[in-house]
Design an enzyme around this catalytic site. Structure first.
Site, short mmCIF file in Angstrom:
data_model
loop_
_atom_site.label_atom_id
_atom_site.label_comp_id
_atom_site.label_asym_id
_atom_site.label_seq_id
_atom_site.Cartn_x
_atom_site.Cartn_y
_atom_site.Cartn_z
CG ASP A 312 39.44 44.96 42.24
OD1 ASP A 312 38.37 44.47 42.15
OD2 ASP A 312 39.90 46.19 41.66
CG HIS A 452 40.58 46.31 47.52
ND1 HIS A 452 40.23 47.51 47.71
CD2 HIS A 452 41.31 46.17 46.51
CE1 HIS A 452 40.57 48.23 46.74
NE2 HIS A 452 41.18 47.41 45.94
NI NI Z 1 43.98 46.02 42.95
#
Ligand code: NI
Length: 496
Positions: A312, A452
């Site tokens: 992400d 991430h």
């Molecule tokens: Ni996010």
């Protein structure tokens, strides 16, 4: 370009062919004698079986100039095609130069002043880009200057020397996806060029960002996967594919013709068997999932032990390294990207798609959607969709709201499946390396792991995470492949 022009000049110097000089003297209304000349020269070339025909026109006291060179081969059919194409160029010159001359005469009559912008200059050169017993490819370069503005175009014509038929662009490639693939490859290189250029500019950060943004826009427009954008495609005998983009096509006019090069051996899966034969390129072994096959799940997660890695908040400066790792290990992943970040790093978006990963929408700039009005929620998703579509020609099928947060109001505006996760290693809290690896390597079958790619510490552990999960018998798939299709809009999914 220089090479092509030089060759033609040299050829003209050694010309020992037929010269036809045609002096047409006429007198115009003002009583001035115009010495219009037409010269046709046929000369030999460095190729035994190709001659060069050059037609030169000098009209309207040299205000209208034309010089057109084209090849004359031993094949009548090839010659016919090339000659008629060159004649069209000459006809267009004749039409334009007459218009320009009329403008000139009107201006002269009205003002008594000679204008020097009403000139017309058309030039066509050519070179042989490759030739063997079966095929021959010519590259033409044209210059058209009308009333003070000049433009250049480059294009190629490939022929079968046996039948004399022209080989279409599509015949050089393996399947109908070639325009999409060429579009992605071109964008990748052009984005890089624009980025490098921006580094040499002296200006404020804002000015440089604006420069990049406007470049990206014109690159996206000029490399849309349509045939007109790729007619300047030249294959040369050193095994190089050069794509020429016309002036203004992908950059400001001051850049002139822009070109990129791709070695044919790097794109074996794209080439038709014929082209592979000509350049002795081996048939490809599927190293990365070709774009065309992305929609087809290759793994049945009811049988296999599947896991989906998701990343992400990117793309970031670490995304390239992550993509390298995934490619080396042949692991597909899913990227929930932010529009804002994709805008400044479009080349990563191109790689994500070209290398067989799935793209998801993670909103424009990571606001908690519960805090926004309905129209702001729509804008967060739509802006990101539009941007991604402009870069890679597709819109994400799935959405992951920031923080995984949504309420009924948000749901009304998310008209697509919502993808959450079943494993959250909290990598953003930057736990110790071994701890992070441990958290990321204990999914259940069918699990979706959240991570991430904006954290270097996360990207660093991925090789080890992949290796351990593989040892545990996991197969990596994208979120669309791990979840049982079809997914319902407005429903959230966190594992199979
Ligand atoms: Ni996010």
């Amino acid at each position: 370009m220089k090479k092509i022009i030089l060759i033609v000049i040299v050829l003209a110097l050694v010309a020992v062919g037929i010269v036809i000089l045609n002096n047409k003297s006429s007198t115009d209304k003002a009583g001035v004698t115009k010495n219009n000349t037409e010269t046709t020269v046929i000369s030999s070339s460095k190729y035994d079986d190709i001659n060069v025909k050059t037609i030169e026109l000098r009209e309207n006291e040299s205000r209208s100039l034309l010089s057109v060179s084209y090849p004359v081969t031993e094949n009548v059919k090839i010659n016919k095609t090339i000659e008629s194409m060159s004649q069209e160029f000459i006809d267009s010159f004749t039409e334009i130069s007459q218009e320009q001359e009329q403008l000139y005469q009107n201006y002269l009559n009205d003002t008594g002043v000679k204008s020097n912008t009403t000139v017309t200059n058309y030039v066509q050169h050519f070179d042989v880009s490759f030739a063997n017993e079966t095929y021959i490819s010519f590259v033409f370069d044209r210059y058209e200057n009308t009333g003070g503005t000049g433009s250049n175009t480059v294009f190629a014509k490939v022929f079968s020397r046996i039948t004399g038929e022209e080989i279409s662009l599509g015949d050089l490639f393996a399947d109908d996806n070639y325009l999409e693939e060429l579009s992605l490859l071109s964008r990748k290189q052009l984005y890089k060029k624009a980025e490098e250029k921006s580094k040499t500019l002296n200006g404020t950060k804002k000015a440089i960002t604006e420069y990049l943004e406007s470049n990206i826009e014109s690159i996206n427009e000029g490399t849309k996967p349509v045939i007109e954008n790729f007619d300047g495609l030249v294959i040369s005998d050193d095994g190089m594919l050069t794509i020429y983009f016309d002036k203004y096509q992908v950059a400001a006019g001051s850049e002139g013709i822009v070109s990129i090069e791709i070695p044919l051996k790097n794109i074996p899966e794209l080439l038709s068997p014929t082209v592979r034969d000509v350049f002795s390129i081996k048939k490809p072994i599927n190293k990365i999932t070709p774009l065309a096959q992305q929609q087809v799940p290759t793994v049945d997660c009811d049988i296999a032990k599947c896991v989906a890695l998701t990343f992400d908040d990117g793309p970031s400066i670490y995304t390239g390294t992550l993509l390298d790792t995934l490619a080396q290990n042949q692991v597909p992943a899913t990227f929930f990207v932010l529009g804002r970040s994709a805008k400044i790093q479009p080349d990563s978006i191109v790689r994500i798609v070209a290398e067989g990963h799935e793209l998801g929408n993670h909103t424009w700039d990571h606001k908690d959607l519960r805090t926004l009005s309905g129209s702001d929620i729509d804008a967060q998703l739509r802006k990101t969709d539009d941007l991604l579509h402009s870069i890679v020609g597709l819109k994400p099928k799935n959405i992951r709201p920031p923080y995984g947060a949504y309420n009924n109001e948000v749901l009304k505006h998310i008209n697509r499946p919502i993808i959450l996760w079943s494993v959250d290693p909290e990598d953003w809290k930057k736990p110790m390396q071994e701890e992070l690896i441990k958290r990321m390597t204990s999914p259940k079958s069918g699990g979706i792991i959240l991570a991430h790619d904006i954290h270097e510490s996360t990207v660093k552990v991925i090789p080890e995470v992949i290796s351990r999960l593989k040892n545990l018998g996991f197969t990596f798939v994208t979120v669309s492949d791990i979840l049982r299709q079809p997914l319902e809009p407005g429903v959230s999914y966190s594992h199979r």
